[in-house]
Design an enzyme around this catalytic site. Sequence first.
Site, PDB file in Angstrom:
ATOM      1  N   GLY A 178     -48.841  29.766  27.604  1.00 50.12           N
ATOM      2  CA  GLY A 178     -50.288  29.908  27.602  1.00 50.12           C
ATOM      3  C   GLY A 178     -50.694  31.247  28.200  1.00 50.12           C
ATOM      4  N   CYS A 179     -51.934  31.629  27.937  1.00 56.40           N
ATOM      5  CA  CYS A 179     -52.395  32.934  28.414  1.00 56.40           C
ATOM      6  C   CYS A 179     -52.538  32.954  29.937  1.00 56.40           C
ATOM      7  CB  CYS A 179     -53.703  33.324  27.741  1.00 56.40           C
ATOM      8  SG  CYS A 179     -54.980  32.064  27.766  1.00 56.40           S
TER       9      CYS A 179
END
Lengths: 343, 343, 343, 343
Positions: free
Chosen positions: C148-149
């Site tokens: 995920g970012c």
Amino acid sequence: MLKVGIIGATGYTGSELVRLLHFHPEAEIEFITSESHKGKLFSDIHSQFKGLADIELKSVDEIEAERVDVLFLALPHGVSMEFVKKFINYDVKIIDLSGDFRLSGKSIYEEWYNKAHSFEEGFSKAVFGLPELWIEEIALAKLVANPGCFPTGAILTTAPLVKSKLIDNTRIVIDSKTGVTGAGIKAKEVTHFPNVNDNFKPYGVKYHRHTIEIQEQLSKVGDNETTIQFTPHLLPIDRGILTSAYLFPNKKISEDELKSIYEDFYKDSYFVRIIDQTPEVKNVRGTNFADIYPAYDERTNTILVFSAIDNLVKGASGEAIQNMNLMFGLKEQTGLNQIPIKP
Amino acid sequence: MLKVGIIGATGYTGSELVRLLHFHPEAEIEFITSESHKGKLFSDIHSQFKGLADIELKSVDEIEAERVDVLFLALPHGVSMEFVKKFINYDVKIIDLSGDFRLSGKSIYEEWYNKAHSFEEGFSKAVFGLPELWIEEIALAKLVANPGCFPTGAILTTAPLVKSKLIDNTRIVIDSKTGVTGAGIKAKEVTHFPNVNDNFKPYGVKYHRHTIEIQEQLSKVGDNETTIQFTPHLLPIDRGILTSAYLFPNKKISEDELKSIYEDFYKDSYFVRIIDQTPEVKNVRGTNFADIYPAYDERTNTILVFSAIDNLVKGASGEAIQNMNLMFGLKEQTGLNQIPIKP
Amino acid sequence: MLKVGIIGATGYTGSELVRLLHFHPEAEIEFITSESHKGKLFSDIHSQFKGLADIELKSVDEIEAERVDVLFLALPHGVSMEFVKKFINYDVKIIDLSGDFRLSGKSIYEEWYNKAHSFEEGFSKAVFGLPELWIEEIALAKLVANPGCFPTGAILTTAPLVKSKLIDNTRIVIDSKTGVTGAGIKAKEVTHFPNVNDNFKPYGVKYHRHTIEIQEQLSKVGDNETTIQFTPHLLPIDRGILTSAYLFPNKKISEDELKSIYEDFYKDSYFVRIIDQTPEVKNVRGTNFADIYPAYDERTNTILVFSAIDNLVKGASGEAIQNMNLMFGLKEQTGLNQIPIKP
Amino acid sequence: MLKVGIIGATGYTGSELVRLLHFHPEAEIEFITSESHKGKLFSDIHSQFKGLADIELKSVDEIEAERVDVLFLALPHGVSMEFVKKFINYDVKIIDLSGDFRLSGKSIYEEWYNKAHSFEEGFSKAVFGLPELWIEEIALAKLVANPGCFPTGAILTTAPLVKSKLIDNTRIVIDSKTGVTGAGIKAKEVTHFPNVNDNFKPYGVKYHRHTIEIQEQLSKVGDNETTIQFTPHLLPIDRGILTSAYLFPNKKISEDELKSIYEDFYKDSYFVRIIDQTPEVKNVRGTNFADIYPAYDERTNTILVFSAIDNLVKGASGEAIQNMNLMFGLKEQTGLNQIPIKP
């Protein structure tokens, strides 16, 4: 003390009406309706009002319209006409913020809005609510059609010249730029932050429906068929419309003469500020002011007029309250002397 | 009617004072000074005020300070102390918006501001102007040191817990984010639009001078040496400070208990709104409100408290007027009941 | 030349994959799928690609997955798992950009994603695709779960210290701030321009699902149960994540020592830049770089680490291509040496 | 491999030249000069280049101009002419990004720039570097005067019609909107974030010096005295120019005919994309593309043409590299095939 009802609470025009009416010394809100949020508080929908306007929202079926002096309809066009029809015979004045009764008649409406109109009688009753043009008619009106945001900016910018007969009224270029709130409170692809931020583009080229509203009003002011080219553009800002108008004089004119035309035209208009420098939208933010700067380029024999308004105030809810003031014999600026929020 | 003088008109705190005092029912502006712009109109400097505050700016040498009841000093730190020294023996109350008298004394000032202080006597006379903490002292004060914007946000966010003794007061993390107006009205590299827009960064890491202001006040509130880690960040917005605070309770606590601590602490504070969802800076824009949301994460045994203020209003000029109200026996919210501009 | 297939073209991760793969010297796009837009051109959906990527979109039923070497799944979580299940037995490597296989197993997934997982076998096959931690495992992987970012930013920021054992790994505060593209390409209320512009707020307090992804990875790196407090905030910018982490050392440390820990940890990591000043998101915009600045405050005995990444590149599509490079024996930076777009 | 020297490194055009030349397959940077920052690294000034362009800056006195094939002058106007004079007799081609040699001669320059010109001989040697108009002349040029950003947008938008003789070439309205980087890298009041953000305004009304540059070029293209009305406006964005042009045809025209005129005119121009919808600046961000949309409003007999460019690329450094390519016999797009950064 005027009693006010607001039909439709969930949009920006609704929340601005409440913001501005809150401090109005001669008016108080009696009810606010919302079909989709009835039973909730107004501040549940517009969280900035917590502690300030914790008013319970009603269904339109629950309210008694006769108890108020004036109804603001803050509804989408196409919906609003039904409520005008419903309330027109009540003993209550109506200010309709939608586009449903701004044009001259049913057929022109249906052509430009591409939608059937269900209350043709309304057109003859409605007064176009731009006080700087029609202050006397508004004072007597039962039903006011509050102008569109672009038309408010465009008409204020050009009306003095159109009326003066000094220009070619078949060739008027109006290049407008608006903040995103003009597109409403509902999330759409066009208002998705990454589509707007650090971006800029024209839209509605040639066919934007505000074109006809502007043209009809200018034709009426100038008492002559007037043609405009209107192009809106979308700015990455919340509020504000900047109008850049280009007009072509029939003969040479001086800049002083030009400025006098504007100052004369607006000499009794509290909310118009004729200024000596280019306007900027932040100078009117949150207020009902319209800043106008007329200029003349001798080199090209072209008149350039620039104006700035807040689309949600002078272009919508502020103008609506200005109309209310006039309809009830109050000074037009009553409750509307906000100072611009800048920066 | 209180007569007000404003020393220093060209910054944002000056323009906000005028915006807010304009509608104050119990105060009126007697003069505004500016050395660099004397003779010009206030609206020449702040063009949004055209037609609203076309007041001629005076030199400080031209004004008669005795004619007013209260002086607001809207000056840079280092400059303000000279004016406090000059006016302290006049029969006029002083509200200093600079940082010159916020700390406990000369040596701590000189350490954190890296600058000599020329009026040590001022420290003992000055009351720290955070009404939610020191309302009684402010009411009696001759000289109020108006808090910094970050400290206003940070102290309001954490004071109830620090006072409660329920947390480890040697480990408090305060991660703050501010709009650009906090850097002042003067163009600098750090405020150059392309350096801010679509950008975000921390600054002043470890050494920001508001750290000591926050620490001193919390130590006083908690009556115990308190240590904070304060980090400001620069947001690409005009106004607003969002404070995220992380505190570690000595033992488990419930979220209800936590909320009660905040509600009790602020039960008489008109401008503090304890809310049930995360705050956002636009919900307080243009107003003197502070929205606070306390939360407790049982999983990690950590308390999280978030708050939002407008740095120019509750963080500066609004708070200054709130202080003025208290110093003259008015209700604290007099003239300060603006509604947030949103959107 | 690697042949690449992209499943899912309409989101930002899809468009970024195409932007970055376009210039990749060792890879070429074989097909792009979209169920909702099949038959249209990729440049019809993402108009900036006109003339550059006028590729016809296929249905997933039309493509032959065996013809490519690697499949990128640019799909929402919950949807992606079905495609992993479908393609896992094909002779093709898979890089899944969704969250479906990032966690350690089905039950923890279902707890934090509040959704049933339909392909439990996938968890044991998937390698967590953060090359700075697991470069060897990625090189051998058949299925990579792209991080995920927020986790990419948070883990890069804290992993060296967690591994060092010098800190209290039960108390790590991670205060993250993200651009709006993290919320996806679809318009929602939370991404409506007037709700974001000139605004700022925290969200997902206590329960954001990236919390568990970060915790699991840090626990693995440190070989010790690690607990984090993670709070995301929404910035009015398009791209970028700024992570501010606060960690508490077991004993005093010097800033030089701290910097060495980071430089050693990342000595072979092309995309990590250890810098001597606070990072800013615009310095990495459009690129796969992560800028990290570690600092130590002796006064409070606290370590502060700040980092900046582009959430769509290092936080998504760039990292996915970095993983592809490693899975096929290329240098990790192949095709990824963009220069930041600033301003 | 072409050897390139860049004179002037601290502005945006300098940093964009380095960004674009970094990946140019046929050119390499030999030196970059800066008088104010000599001895520092390029990446000290432009921090996004850390690790990518850590090139030591030289004084212009230290460099050997003969060692390069081409010199880019990225200097302010008024300064640049001195360097053209200095280097004109060297065996090196010169691309001047300033305004010093774009006009037809000394007297017109001095009239519109209000500044003495010290190198009159330069005018006859300089070729106006708009490749879409003067590709053959550029190929042979020793000295190229790279066009202004507004002129690039305005001329590309209107040249096909001016050349066609189908319009009234004494009445052309050009309403342009630019991002803030057009004002340069140096902080000024006009670029102070709170003055730009959430704001919009026209400037330079009637007298902007790009007016004459546009007029001269259009007069040359159309072989007829052409008059334009040019008005720039300042957008709250970093990059991009959107040009809205209004032209009046001598007789009715069809939209297909109009489109053909544009497609024919630009049939060999790689960087011009004639599109079927309104352009937006984000669709060309970071690239050398110009998107153009011509439309015809039969109702008003008006032609509307809209275009979008990136002012720092097609409006400055990208166009300069395009010119370099042509001057050295390369394909014009060599090294310039970036994909727009969107969002």
